[in-house]
Design a protein around this motif. Structure first.
Motif, PDB file in Angstrom:
ATOM      1  N   VAL A  36     -66.654 -43.879  56.670  1.00 18.29           N
ATOM      2  CA  VAL A  36     -66.940 -45.358  57.139  1.00 18.29           C
ATOM      3  C   VAL A  36     -65.934 -46.336  57.150  1.00 18.29           C
ATOM      4  O   VAL A  36     -65.817 -47.165  58.141  1.00 18.29           O
ATOM      5  CB  VAL A  36     -68.251 -45.641  56.209  1.00 18.29           C
ATOM      6  CG1 VAL A  36     -68.654 -47.228  56.369  1.00 18.29           C
ATOM      7  CG2 VAL A  36     -69.235 -44.821  56.542  1.00 18.29           C
ATOM      8  N   ILE A  37     -65.014 -46.316  56.022  1.00 14.33           N
ATOM      9  CA  ILE A  37     -63.904 -47.193  56.025  1.00 14.33           C
ATOM     10  C   ILE A  37     -62.933 -46.976  57.104  1.00 14.33           C
ATOM     11  O   ILE A  37     -62.458 -47.839  57.523  1.00 14.33           O
ATOM     12  CB  ILE A  37     -63.181 -46.848  54.536  1.00 14.33           C
ATOM     13  CG1 ILE A  37     -64.198 -47.189  53.163  1.00 14.33           C
ATOM     14  CG2 ILE A  37     -61.929 -47.562  54.304  1.00 14.33           C
ATOM     15  CD1 ILE A  37     -63.672 -46.701  51.863  1.00 14.33           C
ATOM     16  N   TYR A  41     -61.705 -49.814  59.466  1.00 13.37           N
ATOM     17  CA  TYR A  41     -60.463 -50.241  59.687  1.00 13.37           C
ATOM     18  C   TYR A  41     -60.094 -50.139  61.290  1.00 13.37           C
ATOM     19  O   TYR A  41     -59.396 -51.108  61.625  1.00 13.37           O
ATOM     20  CB  TYR A  41     -59.589 -49.231  59.054  1.00 13.37           C
ATOM     21  CG  TYR A  41     -57.969 -49.507  59.278  1.00 13.37           C
ATOM     22  CD1 TYR A  41     -57.438 -50.552  58.418  1.00 13.37           C
ATOM     23  CD2 TYR A  41     -57.287 -48.591  60.085  1.00 13.37           C
ATOM     24  CE1 TYR A  41     -56.016 -50.602  58.434  1.00 13.37           C
ATOM     25  CE2 TYR A  41     -56.027 -48.827  60.034  1.00 13.37           C
ATOM     26  CZ  TYR A  41     -55.180 -49.827  59.747  1.00 13.37           C
ATOM     27  OH  TYR A  41     -53.956 -50.012  59.582  1.00 13.37           O
ATOM     28  N   LYS A  42     -60.534 -49.368  61.849  1.00 11.94           N
ATOM     29  CA  LYS A  42     -60.343 -48.906  63.275  1.00 11.94           C
ATOM     30  C   LYS A  42     -60.916 -50.137  64.177  1.00 11.94           C
ATOM     31  O   LYS A  42     -59.978 -50.740  64.960  1.00 11.94           O
ATOM     32  CB  LYS A  42     -60.854 -47.672  63.821  1.00 11.94           C
ATOM     33  CG  LYS A  42     -60.397 -47.386  65.305  1.00 11.94           C
ATOM     34  CD  LYS A  42     -60.843 -46.050  65.815  1.00 11.94           C
ATOM     35  CE  LYS A  42     -60.669 -45.805  67.156  1.00 11.94           C
ATOM     36  NZ  LYS A  42     -61.138 -44.408  67.720  1.00 11.94           N
ATOM     37  N   TYR A  50     -51.172 -50.325  64.345  1.00  9.36           N
ATOM     38  CA  TYR A  50     -52.315 -49.320  64.189  1.00  9.36           C
ATOM     39  C   TYR A  50     -51.680 -48.015  63.869  1.00  9.36           C
ATOM     40  O   TYR A  50     -50.877 -47.634  64.573  1.00  9.36           O
ATOM     41  CB  TYR A  50     -53.398 -49.276  65.240  1.00  9.36           C
ATOM     42  CG  TYR A  50     -54.436 -48.323  64.917  1.00  9.36           C
ATOM     43  CD1 TYR A  50     -55.209 -48.484  63.939  1.00  9.36           C
ATOM     44  CD2 TYR A  50     -54.304 -47.157  65.394  1.00  9.36           C
ATOM     45  CE1 TYR A  50     -56.452 -47.411  63.795  1.00  9.36           C
ATOM     46  CE2 TYR A  50     -55.316 -46.170  65.279  1.00  9.36           C
ATOM     47  CZ  TYR A  50     -56.195 -46.305  64.440  1.00  9.36           C
ATOM     48  OH  TYR A  50     -57.151 -45.333  64.110  1.00  9.36           O
ATOM     49  N   SER A  51     -52.275 -47.476  62.930  1.00  7.41           N
ATOM     50  CA  SER A  51     -51.662 -46.004  62.591  1.00  7.41           C
ATOM     51  C   SER A  51     -52.840 -44.974  62.368  1.00  7.41           C
ATOM     52  O   SER A  51     -53.461 -45.287  61.295  1.00  7.41           O
ATOM     53  CB  SER A  51     -50.472 -45.973  61.310  1.00  7.41           C
ATOM     54  OG  SER A  51     -50.340 -44.594  61.211  1.00  7.41           O
ATOM     55  N   GLN A  52     -52.930 -43.895  63.149  1.00 15.00           N
ATOM     56  CA  GLN A  52     -54.065 -42.852  62.753  1.00 15.00           C
ATOM     57  C   GLN A  52     -53.565 -42.159  61.491  1.00 15.00           C
ATOM     58  O   GLN A  52     -54.395 -41.926  60.719  1.00 15.00           O
ATOM     59  CB  GLN A  52     -54.108 -41.947  64.069  1.00 15.00           C
ATOM     60  CG  GLN A  52     -55.104 -40.800  63.587  1.00 15.00           C
ATOM     61  CD  GLN A  52     -54.932 -39.635  64.879  1.00 15.00           C
ATOM     62  OE1 GLN A  52     -53.784 -39.422  65.417  1.00 15.00           O
ATOM     63  NE2 GLN A  52     -55.978 -38.952  65.061  1.00 15.00           N
ATOM     64  N   SER A  53     -52.284 -42.051  61.084  1.00 17.95           N
ATOM     65  CA  SER A  53     -51.891 -41.319  59.753  1.00 17.95           C
ATOM     66  C   SER A  53     -52.437 -42.438  58.822  1.00 17.95           C
ATOM     67  O   SER A  53     -52.979 -41.791  57.839  1.00 17.95           O
ATOM     68  CB  SER A  53     -50.499 -41.585  59.739  1.00 17.95           C
ATOM     69  OG  SER A  53     -50.214 -41.061  58.681  1.00 17.95           O
ATOM     70  N   PHE A 103     -57.575 -52.211  52.283  1.00 15.07           N
ATOM     71  CA  PHE A 103     -58.224 -50.950  52.687  1.00 15.07           C
ATOM     72  C   PHE A 103     -57.914 -50.122  51.606  1.00 15.07           C
ATOM     73  O   PHE A 103     -58.649 -48.999  51.344  1.00 15.07           O
ATOM     74  CB  PHE A 103     -57.810 -50.718  54.006  1.00 15.07           C
ATOM     75  CG  PHE A 103     -58.851 -51.330  54.896  1.00 15.07           C
ATOM     76  CD1 PHE A 103     -60.024 -50.867  55.360  1.00 15.07           C
ATOM     77  CD2 PHE A 103     -58.529 -52.371  55.717  1.00 15.07           C
ATOM     78  CE1 PHE A 103     -60.909 -51.320  56.260  1.00 15.07           C
ATOM     79  CE2 PHE A 103     -59.329 -53.051  56.636  1.00 15.07           C
ATOM     80  CZ  PHE A 103     -60.581 -52.580  57.017  1.00 15.07           C
ATOM     81  N   ILE A 104     -56.400 -49.880  51.140  1.00 15.54           N
ATOM     82  CA  ILE A 104     -56.185 -48.815  50.106  1.00 15.54           C
ATOM     83  C   ILE A 104     -57.088 -49.119  49.102  1.00 15.54           C
ATOM     84  O   ILE A 104     -57.604 -48.187  48.530  1.00 15.54           O
ATOM     85  CB  ILE A 104     -54.648 -49.011  49.945  1.00 15.54           C
ATOM     86  CG1 ILE A 104     -53.879 -48.600  51.107  1.00 15.54           C
ATOM     87  CG2 ILE A 104     -54.487 -48.249  48.765  1.00 15.54           C
ATOM     88  CD1 ILE A 104     -52.338 -48.909  51.083  1.00 15.54           C
TER      89      ILE A 104
END
Length: 228
Positions: A36-37, A41-42, A50-53, A103-104
């Protein structure tokens, strides 16, 4: 022999604090919460950084923290052992967007809630904070209309006065941020500008290029709209 008995007792004490079902529930709920998070974020990320990692890291982090909290429980000795073990870890990756730090902490807090088996708290916290972040994104809360833009031009020193005379016609205000010599009596000059009402980017570029002998002219929107 006595040592083996002590180790067996320690293992028995540890497994009495939780069962395999607890482990499965904690990992499943923390994984669902982290998904969910990641989606939030996306959907709410702006800019080009933006980073998928990073999204994968949020998932891994939450599940890992949940398991750590499950293992630690209320045991002070285990908590101090964990602090000692994690103190050798060093993170050198720079966080470019301040919101990423939020977000972290979001992921960490949710993992801690599920890991301490406050399942309802974790679910409610994830749902409400995700909704808050989405509302902030949709309403564009905290945004400010930024009229100032960045103008970057390559100019010959001989025509600098003529160029700035043209800027007087086109701008409400402007001032130099930096000047960088690139050789052959040509400099890269960066201005902060505020265009007059009705003045378009294309008009600014075309008129400045006429004065500037066709040299490159670039206008960049403020950092609020673009990551640099």
């Amino acid at each position: 022999m006595d040592q083996l008995i002590k180790e067996a007792q320690m293992f028995s004490d540890l497994t009495e604090t939780f069962t395999l079902i607890d482990v499965f529930i904690v990992m499943l709920l923390s994984f669902a919460s982290s998904l969910v998070i990641g989606v939030v974020y996306k959907k709410t990320h702006r800019g080009i950084s933006y980073s998928q990692s990073f999204v994968h890291t949020l998932v891994i982090m939450e599940v890992t923290i949940a398991v750590i909290m499950l293992v630690v429980g209320s045991n002070i000795a285990r908590a101090f052992s964990l602090v000692g073990a994690l103190s050798i870890v060093r993170f050198r990756t720079a966080i470019k967007d301040p919101k990423d730090v939020g977000f972290i902490f979001f992921s960490m807090a949710a993992g801690m809630a599920f890991g301490t088996r406050f399942y309802v708290l974790g679910a409610v916290f994830t749902s409400i904070l995700a909704l808050i972040i989405y509302i902030l994104h949709v309403t564009n809360y905290g945004s400010k209309d930024v009229m100032n833009k960045i103008l970057k031009v390559y100019i010959n020193e001989d025509i600098k006065d003529k160029l700035e005379s043209k800027l007087d016609e086109l701008m409400n205000e402007y001032y130099i941020v930096s000047v960088d010599s690139i050789g052959n009596n040509i400099s890269e000059v960066v201005y902060i500008i505020e265009e007059k009402k009705g003045i378009t980017h294309s008009k600014v570029i075309s008129q400045l290029q006429e004065v500037n002998n066709g040299n490159k002219v670039t206008i960049v929107e403020g950092q609020q709209k673009l990551d640099l």
